[in-house]
Every structure is written in C-alpha cells, then in structure tokens.
Design a protein around this motif. Structure first.
Motif: not given
Length: 514
Positions: A292-293, A345, A154-155, A296, A349, A164
């Motif tokens: 946060r992301y 996401m 994720w982050g 990815v 992933q 999520f």
C-alpha cells in the motif's frame, strides 16, 4: 617562433561559449520537462473531472448524501443523519452546512451538490498544494511534480481511504469533506509559513486560528494531519518564530473557541470515541504496508539529505511527528490514530519531488529524476484501475480490467414508494446506502458515537433478519421503531406478513410492512 591558434577568439572565450550553450540546453530541458509535467497533471485532472461526472458509489458516499438530506430539510435541527433519533453528529460540519444550504435550491438533488463539492474540493486541493510547495521551492516545476507524487507515489496495490490523496482514493472520495479539509490544510500550511516568515499582524494569526478550527470541524482526522503539519512549520521557524508566539497562542485560543461554540455537535466529546469500534475499523490501515505504501520509501530516502542539510527542515519535522503519532497508535492499539498516516506520506512525497528540482549537483538531480519517474510509473500502473470509472468496462484491456473495482449499485429503485423520513429495516450495505435517498434505517450503517442505543438497534436488526425469527417478533420490532419498509436480500424473507413491492437490479427485494 610563431604560435598559431585554431580560432581567432581567445582560448577562454570558447569555454565560456560552450558553458553558455550547455546552460541554454539545460534550461530548455527543464522547461520541456516542466511542460510535460503540467500536461500529465492536466490529463490526470481531466480524468478526475470525468470521475466526478460519474460519481462512483462506494464507501461513505451514502453517509454524506444522508447528511445533506437532513440539512436540506431541517438546517437548524437536522437530528441523526441515519436513524430517526434526535442526536448530534460530527458529520454536521461547516462545509456540509454550506452544501446543505445549496441543496435547498429547487431542482438540485443531493448528488448534484456532491458533484459540486467534488469540484470545489479538488480545486482547493490542487491550489493548496501549489501554494504550499511554493513556500518550499521557487522552482517552476516543483508544484506539478509534487502533485504527481501525491497522486501516484503510494504502492503497487490500490488503496482507498478518505483523507489519503492517492489517485484511486481521490477518485472515490473526492466529494467527501475529507478532500475539502485536506485542501484547506495545504492552504493553512502555506498561510502559516508566510505569516512566520514576515511576522504577520494579529488579524492574520486570528484568521489562522479560525481556519484551524474549521478544518478540525470539517474532518477530524484531516484536522489532526493539519495540526501536525502546523506544529512542524512552527518548529522549523526556530528562534525566528519566538517573536510571534503570543500571536500564535491567540490564534490557538480562537480556534478552540470555534470548536467549542459550534452548535451541531460537541467536538471535544469525540476524544472518548476511539474505543467505540473505531479502532477495529481502522486496524486495516496498518496492514500490508509494502503493497500500500512501499513506493513512499523513495520519499523517506529523500528526507535524509534534507535532514543532513538542515536538522530543522519542515518536511523532516512533519514526517517525524507523523511517524510518532502513527507509531503510538500501533503500539497502544489505538488503530484509529493510523488516520494520521498522510502526515507521514505527504512530507515524504513532497521531499522526493523537491530533491529532483533542488539537489545541489546536476548528476544527483538526474538520479533522483530517474528514480522518481520509475516510481511514478509503477504507482500509476498500480492505480490504473481508476480508468474503469470513466471508460465502460468492456472497453478496458484485460490487464486493466483486473485492477478495476466495480462501484456499488444505487437504491434509487426504492424511491417511487419510499418517502423522505420513512423508516426502512435494512442491514449491511443497504443500511449504508438507503439513507442517502431520505429514509432512515433502524440500525446505523456506520459507527455512531452519539447514538446511545446503537448496540440495541444493531442487535434488533440481527434478530429481525434471523432465519428462525417468528413473524410475531418481527411485527413487534416494526411497531417499536415505526418500520414501514424492509429491504431484504436476494434470498427473500420467509414472512407471509410482508408484501413484495419491488425488486432491485441485484435481486434485492423491497417489502411493505403490514
């Protein structure tokens, strides 16, 4: 002239032997890596099991507990879960109705039932990912690596939102209907892919339609993600899928009928709910994207070779459709569409996990493995604060403690006096938690699309807790809404008509209304 060889074996045989040895070593390396992945995954699942035992309280847990309270006491006509009003609620889903039935068993509290829901949801998610990844790769390490990517990729900043599937997010939302619905979504995609591949009969397609409707009813946002993934799966089938289009259409009709006949709320009325405060609540989903992301992006890079090999790759289509939905939400200001971010996401992933085990060249696979291992370590460190939910805070290293988010304290301290169905005047976090124990509040702690007088209730609550509000005005509000108790902050309320009954661990006060 005599030519002598250093070995009695023909020259070609030695090369073949060396190739066989390299192949065996590579096979053992892959097997050991697969075992290691499974062990790491088992450790994370054990961590999640311990989290379930603790059931940290934060976010929407109070709403789901309140929903179970209403269904346990009145399964056929539960009314509003938060306030004393006869309104429908989208929280009354098939899954919550089943849990509410379980909660009617003597001796089971709603929090025990929520722990059971967490176990069921986690099992459904793990098995769903396993099945879906098997439709994309036959490699034995692929499912475990995909699960690790979903949990950790994720982050660098912990991110919490239902639907999520990051490790930190799941630690606090694993008992929510969103986890159950997302697990169903993975099973739905796996079932759909299999049905398209073998051109299944009518019963399978009608069953898929029912499952699609149930997912949408259980958690609408995860239902959107499930729908995006299903569309990508069907499009990836291409021409081979045209033969089943009539059956696919029939399944969609059955799913729509399931949504239409559900008696607890009008699903189609929710399409008008975006402007009722939901966009403001969800604007934060678009903030701090790198923190946060950011990890990815490795998965996004992994989608490129998949697209190069096959323009109709299901994960590429899945991510592309997800970007379209989320991007449209950003451009139009409908920030609630950001809840479709898992549709961006998840395929990214999964893509990087599949490149590690499926790239054509060994050196390329090794490169992807190194990159993913580094990203997983960074992502795991970013979510290491989840250890605080199973280890006492004093036992955490300082660097881990800094990443730990303290869960909320409960309001069980009011239950010796406040009974089921009593109306409590509360605001802020108290309004989000008090209904979990059975009482109602005057204003709902969450936006409520079906509550027509929500704005007035919120305004009245603000007036009640105003510092300069006369006692006479407070007495009038209490009579209008049948208020029997008041939960005030640690500063107390300057009202001689209220009687102090109890004090909570955080200094809040329970008052009895005259």
């Amino acid at each position: 002239m005599t030519v002598r060889f250093s070995s009695s074996a023909p020259p070609g045989r030695g090369g073949a032997r060396r190739a066989a040895v390299r192949s065996a070593v590579a096979g053992r390396t892959v097997a050991l890596a697969a075992v290691g992945l499974v062990l790491v995954l088992m450790a994370l699942m054990a961590l999640m099991a311990l989290v379930i035992v603790r059931l940290p309280w934060v976010g929407d847990l109070g709403m789901h507990a309140a929903t179970l309270q209403r269904l346990r006491h009145s399964p056929l006509d539960p009314g509003n879960p938060l306030v004393d009003a006869d309104t429908p609620s989208p929280y009354y889903s098939p899954w919550m109705l089943l849990l509410g039935t379980v909660a009617r068993i003597p001796g089971l509290s709603v929090f025990v039932v929520l722990r059971l829901a967490a176990v069921a949801g986690l099992a459904l998610l793990v098995t769903g990912v396993w099945r879906y990844v098997r439709t994309l790769s036959a490699h034995r390490a692929a499912p475990a690596l995909a699960l690790l990517s979903l949990l950790l990729l994720w982050g660098t900043t912990p991110f919490l939102w239902s639907g999520f599937p990051g490790l930190h997010s799941l630690a606090l939302t694993v008992s929510y209907p969103s986890t159950f619905a997302l697990g169903l979504a993975f099973h739905f995609w796996a079932w759909l892919a299999g049905a398209l591949r073998r051109e299944a009969g009518w019963p399978v397609w009608l069953g898929l339609g029912v499952l699609w409707g149930v997912i949408l009813l259980c958690h609408q946002f995860s239902g959107v993600v499930a729908t995006v993934g299903a569309v990508a799966t069907v499009l990836a089938a291409g021409r081979d899928g045209r033969a089943v289009w009539p059956r696919l259409g029939a399944g969609q009709v059955v799913g729509a009928v399931v949504l239409w006949v559900w008696p607890y709320y009008d699903f189609f009325a929710l399409f008008g709910a975006a402007g009722d405060g939901l966009d403001a609540v969800h604007r934060g989903l678009y903030g701090h994207p790198v923190a946060r992301y950011g990890l990815v992006l490795l998965g996004v890079a992994a989608l490129v070779p998949r697209w190069w090999r096959d323009r109709w790759d299901p994960l590429v289509l899945f991510a592309g459709l997800g970007v379209a939905v989320v991007g449209a939400g950003w451009v139009s200001g409908h920030y609630s569409w950001g809840r479709a971010l898992p549709a961006v996401m998840i395929p990214a992933q999964l893509a990087v996990a599949l490149e590690v085990v499926g790239a054509a060249r060994r050196g390329v696979r090794a490169g992807w493995a190194v990159l993913l291992a580094g990203a997983l370590l960074v992502g795991g460190w970013g979510q290491v604060g989840v250890l605080g939910y199973v280890v006492p805070r004093g036992g955490l290293p300082a660097v881990v403690e800094d990443r730990y988010r303290e869960p909320w304290a409960g309001y069980q301290w009011i239950t010796p006096w406040v009974r089921y169905g009593d109306v409590v005047m509360a605001e802020g976090r108290a309004a989000r938690q008090v209904p979990a124990y059975g009482p109602y509040t005057v204003a709902p702690g969450y936006p409520d699309f079906f509550l027509s007088d929500e704005e007035r209730r919120v305004a009245v609550t603000e007036v009640y807790f105003g510092e300069r509000t006369p006692s006479s005005v407070r007495r009038g509000i209490e009579r209008e809404y049948g208020v029997r108790w008041v939960v005030g902050g640690s500063g107390g309320l300057d009202d001689g008509g209220l009687r102090v009954v109890a004090r909570g661990s955080e200094g809040q006060v329970l008052y009895a209304v005259p």
